[in-house]
Scaffold this motif. Structure first.
Motif, short mmCIF file in Angstrom:
data_model
loop_
_atom_site.label_atom_id
_atom_site.label_comp_id
_atom_site.label_asym_id
_atom_site.label_seq_id
_atom_site.Cartn_x
_atom_site.Cartn_y
_atom_site.Cartn_z
N ILE A 82 25.43 -14.06 53.92
CA ILE A 82 25.54 -15.50 53.24
C ILE A 82 24.20 -16.13 53.14
N ILE A 83 23.50 -16.40 51.92
CA ILE A 83 22.18 -17.06 51.74
C ILE A 83 22.35 -18.38 51.20
N GLN A 84 21.59 -19.20 51.63
CA GLN A 84 21.33 -20.47 51.24
C GLN A 84 20.07 -20.48 50.51
N PRO A 85 20.25 -20.65 49.09
CA PRO A 85 18.86 -20.79 48.20
C PRO A 85 18.31 -21.92 48.04
N ALA A 86 18.04 -22.54 49.05
CA ALA A 86 17.49 -24.18 48.84
C ALA A 86 16.32 -23.97 47.80
N PRO A 87 16.08 -24.90 47.05
CA PRO A 87 17.07 -26.13 46.79
C PRO A 87 18.19 -26.29 45.84
N LEU A 88 18.73 -24.89 45.72
CA LEU A 88 19.96 -24.64 44.81
C LEU A 88 21.02 -25.09 45.64
N GLU A 89 22.11 -25.56 44.77
CA GLU A 89 23.30 -25.74 45.49
C GLU A 89 24.32 -24.50 45.32
N GLY A 90 24.94 -24.36 46.38
CA GLY A 90 25.90 -23.21 46.73
C GLY A 90 25.19 -22.40 47.65
N HIS A 91 25.72 -20.84 47.45
CA HIS A 91 25.42 -19.91 48.33
C HIS A 91 25.24 -18.73 47.58
N TRP A 92 24.12 -17.75 47.75
CA TRP A 92 24.27 -16.42 47.25
C TRP A 92 24.74 -15.35 48.36
N VAL A 93 25.07 -14.24 47.97
CA VAL A 93 25.44 -12.99 48.81
C VAL A 93 24.69 -11.89 48.66
N LEU A 94 24.35 -11.12 49.65
CA LEU A 94 23.63 -10.05 49.81
C LEU A 94 24.49 -9.00 50.61
N ASP A 95 24.87 -8.15 49.90
CA ASP A 95 25.92 -7.08 50.66
C ASP A 95 25.20 -5.76 50.64
N ILE A 96 25.09 -5.39 51.87
CA ILE A 96 24.53 -4.07 52.08
C ILE A 96 25.56 -2.94 52.71
#
Length: 434
Positions: A162-176
């Motif tokens: 789970i990634i926090q892409p500041a300054p964007l609101e919300g989260h991204w996901v990188l699955d391996i």
């Protein structure tokens, strides 16, 4: 064969096909309708009759694939398919789910694909240096789907970051994928990963720390790729083994799924970057108007000029001052010694030529400054560069050619040998008169 006219043979073959097929009661009323075109069969071309006689089984096969006649029209509905007025035959029909509207436009999808193609190339080069082996990363697909579909398509357990892409609101996901994650860990610890080994267990704390180095390397490539859209500062917030336990957005939320295929030797695995659309919805306009492109044709500003000036300020250039030009014979050059004086055609008070990188730029005068030889800039020379787009005047070209021809002839008239011979003849004539 047209739908409006049928030959007699075609009608007979149609009747035979209907009798042998044992049509049900619902399809049987279509037989009288098939007799209607028979009234128009008299106007059929002879070519159609010959074709029907040559291949009597063609109408039979064609009629088997056709559905019942639609009342009020001359068209037939495909068997097993609903009749759709206004739809051309053979048209491709796709289902549309109103619960899943496509919120991401084609322009945004193309922009996302272009952005992450560069990420795949740069990440492949950087992780190859980390693992000390050749590793290939390719952008496989860019799709939009719901978050629940993405989560249920993943393996369990998995390397779910789970990634926090500041300054964007919300989260991204990188699955391996687990197969790729364990192959990378094996390589980082000095082993040689063998394909086909399936390990079904969550990552340990040490393995998670090792994979965080790979994820951080991937996040470093996101920053320059998204720089023209927004300056991101992504960080890893947490790493989960069960993707279904991490609900970062509602299940029906639309997300953009970017799939990367990673080839590590004989091992192959997937890396999936999931970007919920609500996190980048504010920057939808920038992606639509190609604001993500890394180049443009904007006018230069004072800040850009100053930046270029600061960049080339420390560059070293050659400055040459030409005192004078003269021509002498090779024999005179070889006989030169210390104290000899060379006469030139340039006057003492004439300005000197200053060249920058072999390009004449200034007129200057010689002098001294603080006990050292120096020159003082007097004026700037006119640019000798010609405009490539300017057209050449034919008259001026002829005059230039005539001038060059006269210059070529001029040295022959003022040859030093001939001048010396003329002077000798004058001296002899003067001596005879005396």
């Amino acid at each position: 064969m047209s739908d409006e006219s049928l030959s007699q043979n075609q009608v007979e073959n149609l009747l035979k096909a209907m009798e042998t097929a044992n049509l049900d009661e619902e399809a049987s009323p279509a037989a009288p309708d098939s007799d209607e075109p028979s009234a128009e069969a008299a106007a059929a071309a002879p070519v159609e009759e010959t074709e029907a006689e040559a291949s009597p089984t063609q109408p039979e096969a064609a009629e088997e694939n056709q559905g019942p006649m639609i009342s009020g029209t001359k068209a037939r509905a495909p068997e097993g398919k609903p009749y759709s007025p206004g739809v051309l035959p053979g048209a491709r029909i796709t289902a549309y789910d109103f619960k899943r509207p496509e919120r991401v436009g084609k322009d945004q999808m193309r922009a996302m694909q272009s952005l992450h193609e560069s990420i795949a190339r740069n990440f492949g080069a950087s992780i190859s240096g980390l693992l000390r082996t050749m590793l290939e990363v390719k952008l496989l697909s860019v799709d939009q789907l719901t978050y629940s579909e993405f989560v249920f398509s993943l393996d369990n357990p998995s390397c779910f970051n789970i990634i926090q892409p500041a300054p964007l609101e919300g989260h991204w996901v990188l699955d391996i994928a687990p197969s790729l994650a364990f192959a990378i860990i094996d390589r980082m610890l000095g082993g040689d990963p063998v394909p086909g080994e399936t390990i079904r267990r969550p990552l340990t704390e040490i393995e998670t720390r090792l994979m965080c180095r790979v994820v951080e390397l991937f996040l470093e490539q996101i920053v320059p790729a998204w720089e023209n859209v927004i300056k991101l500062q992504p960080v890893i917030e947490s790493t989960e083994s069960n993707p279904q336990l991490a609900q970062i957005v509602p299940p029906n939320e639309v997300a953009i799924l970017i799939g990367f295929e990673v080839l590590l030797g004989k091992n192959r695995g997937m890396m999936n970057l999931c970007i919920p659309f609500n996190t980048i919805e504010k920057y939808n306009a920038k992606l639509s108007r190609n604001g993500w492109v890394g180049y443009g044709k904007s006018q230069p500003t004072d800040s850009t000029r100053q930046k270029i000036t600061d960049s080339i300020d420390a560059a070293a250039v050659d400055v040459v001052v030409t005192l004078a030009r003269s021509r002498i014979k090779t024999s005179d050059l070889l006989d030169l010694s210390v104290g000899d004086i060379i006469t030139t055609e340039q006057e003492v008070g004439q300005s000197l030529e200053v060249s920058i990188q072999d390009v004449p730029k200034f007129h200057a005068s010689a002098g001294a400054y603080k006990g050292k030889k120096a020159v003082q800039i007097q004026s700037m020379m006119e640019s000798r560069r010609r405009n490539d787009d300017a057209e050449v005047d034919p008259q001026s070209a002829e005059s230039d050619a005539a001038t060059e021809a006269s210059k070529e002839e001029q040295p022959a008239e003022t040859n030093p040998a001939e001048a010396a011979l003329a002077n000798a003849e004058k001296l002899l004539a003067a001596a005879e008169k005396r």
